[in-house]
Design a protein around this motif. Structure first.
Motif, PDB file in Angstrom:
ATOM      1  N   LEU A  54       1.076 -47.139 -27.479  1.00 43.54           N
ATOM      2  CA  LEU A  54      -0.087 -46.340 -27.096  1.00 43.54           C
ATOM      3  C   LEU A  54      -0.604 -46.784 -25.743  1.00 43.54           C
ATOM      4  O   LEU A  54      -0.424 -47.936 -25.343  1.00 43.54           O
ATOM      5  N   LEU A  55      -1.233 -45.849 -25.052  1.00 44.31           N
ATOM      6  CA  LEU A  55      -1.898 -46.134 -23.790  1.00 44.31           C
ATOM      7  C   LEU A  55      -3.393 -46.176 -24.050  1.00 44.31           C
ATOM      8  O   LEU A  55      -3.889 -45.451 -24.921  1.00 44.31           O
ATOM      9  N   ARG A  56      -4.107 -47.027 -23.316  1.00 41.17           N
ATOM     10  CA  ARG A  56      -5.569 -47.054 -23.426  1.00 41.17           C
ATOM     11  C   ARG A  56      -6.151 -46.432 -22.177  1.00 41.17           C
ATOM     12  O   ARG A  56      -5.738 -46.741 -21.061  1.00 41.17           O
ATOM     13  N   GLY A  57      -7.100 -45.567 -22.404  1.00 37.22           N
ATOM     14  CA  GLY A  57      -7.723 -44.906 -21.276  1.00 37.22           C
ATOM     15  C   GLY A  57      -9.169 -44.583 -21.547  1.00 37.22           C
ATOM     16  O   GLY A  57      -9.754 -45.014 -22.548  1.00 37.22           O
ATOM     17  N   CYS A  58      -9.712 -43.810 -20.636  1.00 37.29           N
ATOM     18  CA  CYS A  58     -11.092 -43.365 -20.775  1.00 37.29           C
ATOM     19  C   CYS A  58     -11.210 -41.987 -20.156  1.00 37.29           C
ATOM     20  O   CYS A  58     -10.345 -41.540 -19.407  1.00 37.29           O
ATOM     21  N   ASP A  59     -12.285 -41.325 -20.494  1.00 36.80           N
ATOM     22  CA  ASP A  59     -12.631 -40.052 -19.875  1.00 36.80           C
ATOM     23  C   ASP A  59     -13.383 -40.393 -18.586  1.00 36.80           C
ATOM     24  O   ASP A  59     -14.420 -41.054 -18.651  1.00 36.80           O
ATOM     25  N   PRO A  60     -12.867 -39.986 -17.410  1.00 34.01           N
ATOM     26  CA  PRO A  60     -13.548 -40.334 -16.155  1.00 34.01           C
ATOM     27  C   PRO A  60     -15.014 -39.897 -16.114  1.00 34.01           C
ATOM     28  O   PRO A  60     -15.837 -40.555 -15.471  1.00 34.01           O
ATOM     29  N   ALA A  61     -15.349 -38.810 -16.815  1.00 34.96           N
ATOM     30  CA  ALA A  61     -16.736 -38.349 -16.847  1.00 34.96           C
ATOM     31  C   ALA A  61     -17.590 -39.191 -17.794  1.00 34.96           C
ATOM     32  O   ALA A  61     -18.813 -39.154 -17.728  1.00 34.96           O
ATOM     33  N   ARG A  62     -16.928 -39.953 -18.672  1.00 38.19           N
ATOM     34  CA  ARG A  62     -17.615 -40.826 -19.630  1.00 38.19           C
ATOM     35  C   ARG A  62     -16.837 -42.135 -19.720  1.00 38.19           C
ATOM     36  O   ARG A  62     -16.159 -42.392 -20.717  1.00 38.19           O
ATOM     37  N   PRO A  84      10.235 -31.248 -32.647  1.00 35.21           N
ATOM     38  CA  PRO A  84       8.928 -31.800 -32.964  1.00 35.21           C
ATOM     39  C   PRO A  84       8.745 -32.059 -34.469  1.00 35.21           C
ATOM     40  O   PRO A  84       9.210 -31.314 -35.302  1.00 35.21           O
ATOM     41  N   VAL A  85       8.020 -33.167 -34.747  1.00 35.49           N
ATOM     42  CA  VAL A  85       7.736 -33.553 -36.120  1.00 35.49           C
ATOM     43  C   VAL A  85       6.382 -33.025 -36.564  1.00 35.49           C
ATOM     44  O   VAL A  85       6.062 -33.043 -37.748  1.00 35.49           O
ATOM     45  N   ARG A  86       5.576 -32.566 -35.613  1.00 26.59           N
ATOM     46  CA  ARG A  86       4.281 -31.949 -35.931  1.00 26.59           C
ATOM     47  C   ARG A  86       3.799 -31.171 -34.715  1.00 26.59           C
ATOM     48  O   ARG A  86       4.013 -31.586 -33.583  1.00 26.59           O
ATOM     49  N   THR A  87       3.149 -30.049 -34.986  1.00 23.93           N
ATOM     50  CA  THR A  87       2.472 -29.279 -33.947  1.00 23.93           C
ATOM     51  C   THR A  87       1.080 -28.954 -34.473  1.00 23.93           C
ATOM     52  O   THR A  87       0.934 -28.537 -35.628  1.00 23.93           O
ATOM     53  N   ASP A  88       0.074 -29.169 -33.636  1.00 26.96           N
ATOM     54  CA  ASP A  88      -1.296 -28.844 -34.035  1.00 26.96           C
ATOM     55  C   ASP A  88      -2.086 -28.413 -32.804  1.00 26.96           C
ATOM     56  O   ASP A  88      -1.550 -28.365 -31.696  1.00 26.96           O
ATOM     57  N   ARG A  89      -3.337 -28.076 -33.014  1.00 24.78           N
ATOM     58  CA  ARG A  89      -4.224 -27.681 -31.918  1.00 24.78           C
ATOM     59  C   ARG A  89      -5.458 -28.568 -31.966  1.00 24.78           C
ATOM     60  O   ARG A  89      -6.007 -28.800 -33.033  1.00 24.78           O
ATOM     61  N   VAL A  90      -5.835 -29.080 -30.801  1.00 22.32           N
ATOM     62  CA  VAL A  90      -7.041 -29.901 -30.680  1.00 22.32           C
ATOM     63  C   VAL A  90      -7.900 -29.362 -29.549  1.00 22.32           C
ATOM     64  O   VAL A  90      -7.396 -28.735 -28.621  1.00 22.32           O
ATOM     65  N   GLU A  91      -9.195 -29.612 -29.646  1.00 22.90           N
ATOM     66  CA  GLU A  91     -10.133 -29.285 -28.573  1.00 22.90           C
ATOM     67  C   GLU A  91     -10.847 -30.572 -28.211  1.00 22.90           C
ATOM     68  O   GLU A  91     -11.232 -31.343 -29.093  1.00 22.90           O
ATOM     69  N   PHE A  92     -10.983 -30.810 -26.908  1.00 25.89           N
ATOM     70  CA  PHE A  92     -11.590 -32.062 -26.469  1.00 25.89           C
ATOM     71  C   PHE A  92     -12.129 -31.920 -25.050  1.00 25.89           C
ATOM     72  O   PHE A  92     -11.633 -31.108 -24.261  1.00 25.89           O
ATOM     73  N   PRO A  93     -13.158 -32.738 -24.711  1.00 23.84           N
ATOM     74  CA  PRO A  93     -13.645 -32.772 -23.335  1.00 23.84           C
ATOM     75  C   PRO A  93     -12.876 -33.824 -22.547  1.00 23.84           C
ATOM     76  O   PRO A  93     -12.478 -34.860 -23.091  1.00 23.84           O
ATOM     77  N   PHE A  94     -12.633 -33.555 -21.281  1.00 22.41           N
ATOM     78  CA  PHE A  94     -12.049 -34.554 -20.389  1.00 22.41           C
ATOM     79  C   PHE A  94     -12.497 -34.246 -18.974  1.00 22.41           C
ATOM     80  O   PHE A  94     -12.303 -33.131 -18.475  1.00 22.41           O
ATOM     81  N   ASP A  95     -13.101 -35.221 -18.342  1.00 22.69           N
ATOM     82  CA  ASP A  95     -13.553 -35.130 -16.951  1.00 22.69           C
ATOM     83  C   ASP A  95     -14.445 -33.914 -16.707  1.00 22.69           C
ATOM     84  O   ASP A  95     -14.307 -33.217 -15.706  1.00 22.69           O
ATOM     85  N   GLY A  96     -15.338 -33.658 -17.660  1.00 24.21           N
ATOM     86  CA  GLY A  96     -16.315 -32.586 -17.495  1.00 24.21           C
ATOM     87  C   GLY A  96     -15.815 -31.196 -17.855  1.00 24.21           C
ATOM     88  O   GLY A  96     -16.545 -30.221 -17.665  1.00 24.21           O
ATOM     89  N   ARG A  97     -14.600 -31.076 -18.349  1.00 22.99           N
ATOM     90  CA  ARG A  97     -14.037 -29.775 -18.734  1.00 22.99           C
ATOM     91  C   ARG A  97     -13.632 -29.826 -20.204  1.00 22.99           C
ATOM     92  O   ARG A  97     -13.303 -30.886 -20.720  1.00 22.99           O
ATOM     93  N   TRP A  98     -13.617 -28.668 -20.853  1.00 19.83           N
ATOM     94  CA  TRP A  98     -13.161 -28.581 -22.242  1.00 19.83           C
ATOM     95  C   TRP A  98     -11.746 -28.059 -22.277  1.00 19.83           C
ATOM     96  O   TRP A  98     -11.395 -27.125 -21.551  1.00 19.83           O
ATOM     97  N   TYR A  99     -10.930 -28.654 -23.114  1.00 17.16           N
ATOM     98  CA  TYR A  99      -9.529 -28.266 -23.275  1.00 17.16           C
ATOM     99  C   TYR A  99      -9.282 -27.809 -24.701  1.00 17.16           C
ATOM    100  O   TYR A  99      -9.805 -28.393 -25.658  1.00 17.16           O
ATOM    101  N   SER A 100      -8.467 -26.778 -24.824  1.00 16.08           N
ATOM    102  CA  SER A 100      -7.916 -26.362 -26.103  1.00 16.08           C
ATOM    103  C   SER A 100      -6.413 -26.548 -25.948  1.00 16.08           C
ATOM    104  O   SER A 100      -5.784 -25.883 -25.120  1.00 16.08           O
ATOM    105  N   GLN A 101      -5.874 -27.473 -26.713  1.00 15.96           N
ATOM    106  CA  GLN A 101      -4.490 -27.894 -26.486  1.00 15.96           C
ATOM    107  C   GLN A 101      -3.647 -27.740 -27.741  1.00 15.96           C
ATOM    108  O   GLN A 101      -3.954 -28.304 -28.778  1.00 15.96           O
ATOM    109  N   GLU A 102      -2.573 -26.976 -27.609  1.00 19.47           N
ATOM    110  CA  GLU A 102      -1.556 -26.955 -28.654  1.00 19.47           C
ATOM    111  C   GLU A 102      -0.565 -28.044 -28.287  1.00 19.47           C
ATOM    112  O   GLU A 102      -0.007 -28.045 -27.190  1.00 19.47           O
ATOM    113  N   GLN A 103      -0.368 -28.994 -29.200  1.00 20.33           N
ATOM    114  CA  GLN A 103       0.472 -30.144 -28.884  1.00 20.33           C
ATOM    115  C   GLN A 103       1.541 -30.328 -29.951  1.00 20.33           C
ATOM    116  O   GLN A 103       1.285 -30.177 -31.134  1.00 20.33           O
TER     117      GLN A 103
END
Length: 152
Positions: A26-34, A77-96
């Protein structure tokens, strides 16, 4: 919702990079806006124009870890789902879609990160499913310990 605040819809390839003992990198990170919002996440990211899921997975593994793989190394792929999340002041809807790649444990090389990733990613770590289940640290997806056990 105003046009400026529209959600960004994207496709992403995520990779569960597992070592022989079943630990996931895993990588560790942060949201630049937070910047106080720190978390661990799987290798992977959004597809570039014209890219397939497999192509994106291969590219992201190299950019985020330095490990060279091919599409033949991907399981899934072993799984596909959809997530919504904020990153750097924008909202994303991501099918992953999640792939599995098996490799010997190694020290990840973060020198190939994109500019925006350099400001938001600071370390890597191999985690067992038990360590994920026991930690108080934040990680995504939230059911990652179960997913690692399932595919391990």
């Amino acid at each position: 919702m105003t046009e400026a605040a529209a959600e960004i819809d994207r496709r992403a390839a995520r990779v569960l990079l597992l070592d022989p003992s079943g630990r996931v990198l895993l990588l560790r990170g942060c949201d630049p806006a937070r910047p106080e919002h720190r978390y661990w996440f799987t290798v992977g990211g959004g597809l570039e124009a014209g890219e397939s899921l497999a192509d994106a997975a291969v590219r992201e593994v190299y950019e985020e870890t330095g490990l060279r793989i091919t599409a033949d190394d991907l399981v899934g792929p072993v799984r596909t789902d959809r997530v919504e999340f904020p990153f750097d002041g924008r909202w994303y809807s991501q099918e992953q879609s999640f792939f599995v790649v098996r490799a010997d444990a190694f020290t990840a090389d973060l020198t190939h990160l994109d500019d925006y990733e350099v400001t938001s990613v600071d370390s890597t770590r191999w985690w067992s499913a038990d360590e994920l289940a026991a930690t108080g640290e934040r990680f995504y997806p939230g059911d990652l310990a179960d997913l690692v056990r399932e595919v391990g």
